[in-house]
Design an enzyme around this catalytic site. Structure first.
Site, PDB file in Angstrom:
ATOM      1  N   HIS A  54       0.818  -1.210   0.000  1.00 41.63           N
ATOM      2  CA  HIS A  54       0.000   0.000   0.000  1.00 41.63           C
ATOM      3  C   HIS A  54       0.852   1.260   0.000  1.00 41.63           C
ATOM      4  CE1 HIS A  54      -3.796  -2.274   1.539  1.00 41.63           C
ATOM      5  NE2 HIS A  54      -3.702  -2.272   0.223  1.00 41.63           N
ATOM      6  N   HIS A  92      -0.600  -8.540   0.926  1.00 37.40           N
ATOM      7  CA  HIS A  92      -1.711  -8.608   1.892  1.00 37.40           C
ATOM      8  C   HIS A  92      -2.458  -9.929   1.864  1.00 37.40           C
ATOM      9  CE1 HIS A  92      -1.063  -4.408   0.556  1.00 37.40           C
ATOM     10  NE2 HIS A  92      -0.924  -4.268   1.856  1.00 37.40           N
ATOM     11  N   GLU A 144      -6.052  -7.352   3.531  1.00 36.01           N
ATOM     12  CA  GLU A 144      -5.616  -8.457   4.397  1.00 36.01           C
ATOM     13  C   GLU A 144      -6.807  -9.092   5.114  1.00 36.01           C
ATOM     14  OE1 GLU A 144      -2.312  -7.614   7.076  1.00 36.01           O
ATOM     15  OE2 GLU A 144      -3.045  -9.123   8.481  1.00 36.01           O
ATOM     16  N   CYS A 212       2.407  -8.069  13.703  1.00 36.18           N
ATOM     17  CA  CYS A 212       3.743  -8.518  13.305  1.00 36.18           C
ATOM     18  C   CYS A 212       4.849  -7.698  13.958  1.00 36.18           C
ATOM     19  CB  CYS A 212       3.865  -8.499  11.790  1.00 36.18           C
ATOM     20  SG  CYS A 212       4.195  -6.871  11.129  1.00 36.18           S
ATOM     21  N   ASN A 242      -0.733   0.246   8.459  1.00 37.08           N
ATOM     22  CA  ASN A 242       0.283   0.465   9.495  1.00 37.08           C
ATOM     23  C   ASN A 242       0.740   1.919   9.543  1.00 37.08           C
ATOM     24  OD1 ASN A 242       3.306   0.568   8.445  1.00 37.08           O
ATOM     25  ND2 ASN A 242       2.131  -0.730   7.061  1.00 37.08           N
TER      26      ASN A 242
HETATM   27  S1  SF4 Z   1       6.147  -7.915   7.949  1.00 36.43           S
HETATM   28 FE1  SF4 Z   1       4.248  -7.181   8.883  1.00 36.43          FE
HETATM   29  S2  SF4 Z   1       3.810  -5.178   7.955  1.00 36.43           S
HETATM   30 FE2  SF4 Z   1       5.329  -6.216   6.700  1.00 36.43          FE
HETATM   31  S3  SF4 Z   1       4.116  -7.191   5.101  1.00 36.43           S
HETATM   32 FE3  SF4 Z   1       4.466  -8.713   6.716  1.00 36.43          FE
HETATM   33  S4  SF4 Z   1       2.704  -8.563   8.035  1.00 36.43           S
HETATM   34 FE4  SF4 Z   1       2.712  -6.713   6.750  1.00 36.43          FE
END
Ligand code: SF4
Length: 331
Positions: A54, A92, A144, A212, A242
């Site tokens: 994104h 995602h 997602e 994450c 995020n």
């Molecule tokens: S590390 Fe975290 S923020 Fe980055 S793509 Fe994976 S889930 Fe998304």
């Protein structure tokens, strides 16, 4: 006193975003080496379903190199499958319905779903198999969340905030577990989990948090940065979950002392935001190239913010291998 910027570290690209972008770049490079970047049949060297990550700058850059972005697989012609043109799924993730359509049409899929998103998909399948109902904390309509809920729409119950908990009804003998989107606010999710536990004390949590490492680390760093700043600028796109969460976390840290802003790039900065400000905190979402942050730092330098200090909270060394189909191309 020198006016300065306070830079969050870590910020910007995470391992999942890095992998997804490198996936498309590797396919483009291989097409270029084979002289197939501009094909005689008019097909592009690669299709990408949805924004690979994104960030509008990343997407524009890859589109300029020859990638064609589509919203749905229906926009990919059948000739692409016959010609062996890869179709990349974004970081995602996608729901099984999308995978089934690609398979039915014989598409050459390269799945760039972040392995940490893939982990949540696998959790859904495992818990449903064990007879659980799943409360999933996420944002309605986000790619997602759509992918994860799509694994088992009848057993995954999406809520966004603590207030939504009252809308849920489960009998006391229902096996219940909670899962979440990877890019949520750690603090806000803790409130939602507390509300869930108050209403359904028997609800279980997965063995490790679904939020994450990159999300948690960037939020922890921007919290410290906000404490040392009069205002905060987050670099990231409006549809980047995020990035928007980082702005909210920064605003919470600033409280009444100042304001947090989100910009796609330096061109969106308004000089008036910095009237009376001595220090500007800066961070960026996990899908944001660092040159965009450099552009913001330069623009602030022109406004008199000549000092630069970094606040480092943790060193990241996460790395994900490329999807199998592109590993050979990378060599
Ligand atoms: S590390 Fe975290 S923020 Fe980055 S793509 Fe994976 S889930 Fe998304």
């Amino acid at each position: 006193m020198t006016k300065s910027v306070v830079l969050a570290d870590p910020r910007g690209f995470c391992a999942g975003v890095d992998r997804a972008i490198l996936t498309v770049q590797t396919i483009l490079k291989a097409a270029q080496s084979a002289g197939k970047l501009h094909r005689e049949d008019g097909l592009p060297p690669v299709y990408v379903r949805r924004q690979i990550v994104h960030n509008k700058h990343v997407v524009e850059d890859l589109a300029n190199q020859g990638a064609v972005f589509v919203q749905e697989l229906g926009e990919v012609p059948d000739a692409a499958a016959q010609a062996g043109i890869p179709v990349v799924f974004s970081a995602h993730g996608v729901s099984p319905v999308v995978k089934a359509e690609a398979e039915r049409r014989g598409m050459h899929v390269v799945d760039a779903t972040c392995p940490l998103v893939g982990k949540v998909h696998r959790e859904v399948l495992r818990f449903v198999k064990e007879g659980y109902e799943i409360v999933y904390i996420g944002h309605k309509g986000h790619d997602e969340a759509v992918g994860v809920v799509g694994e088992s729409p009848e057993h995954v119950h999406l809520i966004e905030h603590a207030d939504d908990v009252t809308s849920l009804e489960f009998a006391p003998d229902t096996k219940l577990v909670l899962l979440s989107q990877t890019t949520l606010s750690v603090d806000e999710t803790a409130d939602t989990i507390a509300a869930l536990k108050a209403r359904f004390p028997w609800i279980e949590e997965p063995p490790s948090s679904d939020i994450c490492y990159a999300t948690s680390n960037r939020q922890a760093a921007v919290k410290l940065v906000a404490e040392q700043s009069d205002c905060v600028v987050i670099v990231g796109s409006a549809n980047s979950s995020n990035s928007v969460r980082l702005m909210e976390v920064a605003q919470e840290g600033l409280g009444q002392r100042g304001k947090a802003y989100r910009v796609d790039d330096a061109g969106e900065l308004a000089p008036a935001w910095f009237d009376g400000v001595e220090s500007v905190g800066i961070s960026s979402g996990a899908s944001v190239p660092d040159e965009l942050v450099s552009g913001v730092i330069e623009a602030l330098r022109d406004l008199g913010f000549t000092g630069v200090k970094s606040v480092e909270t943790i060193k990241e060394n996460m790395h994900f291998v490329l999807p199998p189909q592109v590993r050979a191309l990378a060599k």
